[in-house]
Enzyme design. Structure first.
Site, short mmCIF file in Angstrom:
data_model
loop_
_atom_site.label_atom_id
_atom_site.label_comp_id
_atom_site.label_asym_id
_atom_site.label_seq_id
_atom_site.Cartn_x
_atom_site.Cartn_y
_atom_site.Cartn_z
N GLU A 3 8.87 14.31 17.11
CA GLU A 3 9.51 14.33 15.80
C GLU A 3 8.92 15.47 14.95
O GLU A 3 7.70 15.61 14.88
CB GLU A 3 9.24 12.98 15.11
CG GLU A 3 10.01 12.78 13.85
CD GLU A 3 9.64 11.47 13.16
OE1 GLU A 3 8.46 11.06 13.24
OE2 GLU A 3 10.53 10.88 12.53
N CYS A 61 13.43 9.61 8.53
CA CYS A 61 13.24 9.01 9.87
C CYS A 61 14.53 9.07 10.68
O CYS A 61 14.49 9.12 11.89
CB CYS A 61 12.76 7.58 9.71
SG CYS A 61 13.83 6.63 8.66
N GLU A 94 9.02 0.02 11.37
CA GLU A 94 10.10 1.00 11.21
C GLU A 94 9.48 2.37 11.39
O GLU A 94 8.81 2.87 10.50
CB GLU A 94 10.72 0.90 9.81
CG GLU A 94 11.37 -0.42 9.50
CD GLU A 94 12.62 -0.66 10.33
OE1 GLU A 94 13.17 0.30 10.89
OE2 GLU A 94 13.03 -1.82 10.42
N LYS A 154 0.84 -1.20 0.00
CA LYS A 154 0.00 0.00 0.00
C LYS A 154 0.88 1.25 0.00
O LYS A 154 1.61 1.51 0.95
CB LYS A 154 -0.93 0.04 1.21
CG LYS A 154 -1.99 1.15 1.03
CD LYS A 154 -2.74 1.50 2.28
CE LYS A 154 -2.07 2.54 3.14
NZ LYS A 154 -1.83 3.83 2.47
P1 NAD Z 1 1.87 7.70 8.75
O1 NAD Z 1 2.11 6.79 9.90
O2 NAD Z 1 0.82 8.75 8.89
O3 NAD Z 1 1.47 6.87 7.43
C1 NAD Z 1 2.25 5.82 6.95
C2 NAD Z 1 1.40 4.87 6.14
O4 NAD Z 1 0.44 4.26 7.00
C3 NAD Z 1 0.60 5.53 5.02
O5 NAD Z 1 0.61 4.67 3.90
C4 NAD Z 1 -0.81 5.62 5.61
O6 NAD Z 1 -1.84 5.61 4.65
C5 NAD Z 1 -0.87 4.35 6.43
N1 NAD Z 1 -1.87 4.37 7.49
C6 NAD Z 1 -2.38 5.45 8.13
N2 NAD Z 1 -3.27 5.03 9.08
C7 NAD Z 1 -3.32 3.68 9.02
C8 NAD Z 1 -4.03 2.68 9.75
N3 NAD Z 1 -4.89 2.99 10.72
N4 NAD Z 1 -3.82 1.39 9.42
C9 NAD Z 1 -2.94 1.04 8.45
N5 NAD Z 1 -2.25 1.94 7.72
C10 NAD Z 1 -2.42 3.25 8.01
O7 NAD Z 1 3.28 8.33 8.41
P2 NAD Z 1 3.61 9.51 7.41
O8 NAD Z 1 3.19 10.79 8.04
O9 NAD Z 1 3.14 9.17 6.04
O10 NAD Z 1 5.22 9.39 7.40
C11 NAD Z 1 6.00 9.96 8.36
C12 NAD Z 1 6.40 8.98 9.45
O11 NAD Z 1 7.08 7.84 8.90
C13 NAD Z 1 7.38 9.62 10.40
O12 NAD Z 1 7.08 9.30 11.73
C14 NAD Z 1 8.71 8.99 9.99
O13 NAD Z 1 9.69 9.02 10.96
C15 NAD Z 1 8.30 7.62 9.62
N6 NAD Z 1 9.34 6.97 8.78
C16 NAD Z 1 10.10 5.97 9.31
C17 NAD Z 1 11.11 5.36 8.56
C18 NAD Z 1 11.96 4.22 9.10
O14 NAD Z 1 12.52 3.48 8.31
N7 NAD Z 1 12.10 4.05 10.40
C19 NAD Z 1 11.34 5.80 7.26
C20 NAD Z 1 10.57 6.83 6.76
C21 NAD Z 1 9.56 7.40 7.54
#
Ligand code: NAD
Length: 487
Positions: free
Chosen positions: A379, A281, A247, A173
């Site tokens: 963050e 991240c 992650e 997704k």
């Molecule tokens: P997010 O958690 O809002 O969304 C991530 C994904 O989860 C999206 O595809 C979203 O549609 C989906 N999602 C949202 N609600 C959901 C639910 N209830 N059930 C299942 N899926 C759901 O994150 P974001 O704002 O898109 O990205 C930023 C975050 O990602 C930051 O916290 C960042 O640190 C983290 N990140 C971590 C890494 C790593 O490797 N550790 C890498 C990149 C980003």
């Protein structure tokens, strides 16, 4: 407007509803993208489940799976320019970085291509003379891979590569905020020759993600995103007791001692917090600088921050592009306001520039007088650095570990012994010494605490997508002895 489609069961489709994807540099819709409903998710998981159990995929040898991954790597490399342009347009990430990152994405697929036929079982020298016992490493089943909008091609490669090498099938997704790069990547999956249903790619918001995570046929959920979303995902996984690897974000310390090479440290700090507009991240978002060099270091860093070239992400000389969404910029402004209200001092940046697009300048907050400011705990996911000082190694370590996160860290020092002590003491999944933000397919990547659990990259990631089957084979022709005693 460019039109993108879902890829389900080997076919492209427009989805039951559509929406516009915004160009962060202008705020205008540039692409038409489908949004998956629960029924689309059901079909995708059913296709992945069928492909896992029936047909060509489960009969392919591990080496044959490796060859398909190799083909995919070649196609990613050949298509790198187009993929980079789409990712830059959809996310605002600068073209210099998307180009370099996508070229490296191909290396991740190559690494896992080579690993596919090295995922071995084992033979046990069992303590019974009439038994042969061995372990088979088998793929866990259907994997739900969920990624955020930043670095989607990279963050999906670290899931698809090991999962496919292990023999799993995947429903991926893409983030609803910028799904175009992954929807385009689906064409390469098809061209590489993966059987229908092995890789399915769709997009949609939280409801789509939730439907995917709660599906009883999903065996493993591989998630990258924020901790709040991770909690929803773990709750959804509880129903079917599916596995999760998470992650999540970070509040990573970047520690500079007074014996460090300051020019290198400044450059690494700029890369660590301002590159990708801080939407990383592993962003080194907490600078811990030794008090004796604070003024000198901040003067050099401030000068470099002010000279960073902010502009259109598709220009080769741009160093910092827009944030991906206006929502993200709103969050950053709110966190800065809450932090300055508690005593954090704005040293550079902090103001939204005039004009279209979701731009935000490199920003530095001095938190020396505000140890409880939220900017040290939460963050930003933006180009905002929070600064603290320390006097000695013990205090540096205390401040570094004073966080609920534990993803990455950086240490700048020219003392070898001190570096070793810091490496031991820091609680984080990654410690970079005299460097920052380096990655490799060979190196595991992941964190502790609110940064999640599980590791991506390296051999262990592929093993994570397998399960062990223990096989007992009796080699004696004699009748089975006393059936009421466990043997
Ligand atoms: P997010 O958690 O809002 O969304 C991530 C994904 O989860 C999206 O595809 C979203 O549609 C989906 N999602 C949202 N609600 C959901 C639910 N209830 N059930 C299942 N899926 C759901 O994150 P974001 O704002 O898109 O990205 C930023 C975050 O990602 C930051 O916290 C960042 O640190 C983290 N990140 C971590 C890494 C790593 O490797 N550790 C890498 C990149 C980003």
């Amino acid at each position: 407007m460019q039109v993108f489609q879902h890829y389900i069961d080997g076919a492209f489709e427009s989805g039951s509803c559509q929406s516009g994807s915004l160009d962060p540099a202008t705020g205008a819709a540039w692409a038409l993208i489908p949004m998956a409903k629960a029924a689309d998710v059901q079909r995708a998981v059913a296709a992945a489940d069928r492909a896992f159990r029936l047909g060509e995929w489960p009969r392919l040898t591990a080496s044959a799976r490796g060859k398909l991954l190799l083909k995919l790597a070649d196609l990613v490399e050949a298509e790198a320019q187009t993929l980079a342009e789409i990712e830059t347009r959809d996310t605002g990430k600068i073209i210099r970085e998307t180009r370099a990152q996508i070229a490296y994405v191909a290396e991740y697929y190559r690494y896992y291509a080579g690993l596919a036929d090295k995922i071995e079982g084992a033979h046990l020298p069992i303590d019974k003379p009439d038994m042969e016992v061995w372990l088979r490493r088998e793929p866990v089943g259907v994997v739900a891979a969920i990624v955020p909008w930043n670095s989607q091609l990279f963050l999906s490669a670290v899931k698809l590569g090991p999962a496919l090498a292990a023999g799993c099938t995947v429903v991926l997704k893409a983030s609803e905020d910028a799904p175009a790069p992954l929807l385009h990547f689906a064409r390469l999956v098809q061209a590489a020759g993966f059987p229908a249903g092995v890789v399915n790619i769709l997009t949609g918001g939280p409801a789509t993600g939730q439907a995917l995570c709660a599906h009883p046929k999903v065996a493993h959920i591989a998630f990258t995103g924020g901790p709040e979303t991770a909690r929803h995902i773990v709750r959804a996984s509880a129903e079917n007791l599916s596995r999760t690897s998470l992650e999540l974000g970070g509040k990573s310390p970047f520690i500079v001692f007074d014996d460090a090479d300051l020019d290198s440290a400044v450059n690494a700090q700029v890369a660590g917090i301002f590159a990708a507009s801080g939407q990383s991240c592993v962003a080194g978002s907490r600078l811990l600088v030794q008090a004796s060099i604070k003024q000198d270091f901040l003067a050099r860093l401030g000068a470099r921050a002010q000279s960073v070239k902010m502009g259109a992400p598709d220009r080769m000389d741009t160093e910092i592009g827009p944030l991906c969404t206006d929502r993200q910029r709103g969050r950053i402004l709110d966190l800065i306001a809450r932090s300055t209200a508690m005593g954090a001092r704005l040293v550079a940046g902090g103001e939204v520039p005039e004009g279209p697009g979701y731009y935000f300048p490199p920003t530095i907050l001095d938190c020396t007088a505000a140890p409880d400011a939220p900017c040290l705990r939460e963050e930003f996911f933006g180009p905002v650095l929070s600064v603290q000082t320390f006097t000695d190694e013990a205090e540096a370590l205390h401040l570094a570990n004073d966080t609920a996160y534990g993803l990455a860290s950086g240490v700048f020092t020219n003392s070898l012994t001190r570096a070793h002590r810091m490496i031991r003491g820091i609680r984080a999944g990654i410690v970079w010494v005299n460097t920052y933000r380096a990655v490799s397919p060979l190196a595991p990547f992941g964190g502790h605490g609110l940064s999640g659990h599980g590791r991506e990259g390296g051999l262990a990631a592929a093993l994570d997508y397998t399960t062990v089957k223990t096989v007992w084979l009796r080699t004696s022709d004699a009748p089975i002895p006393d059936p009421f005693i466990m043997r």
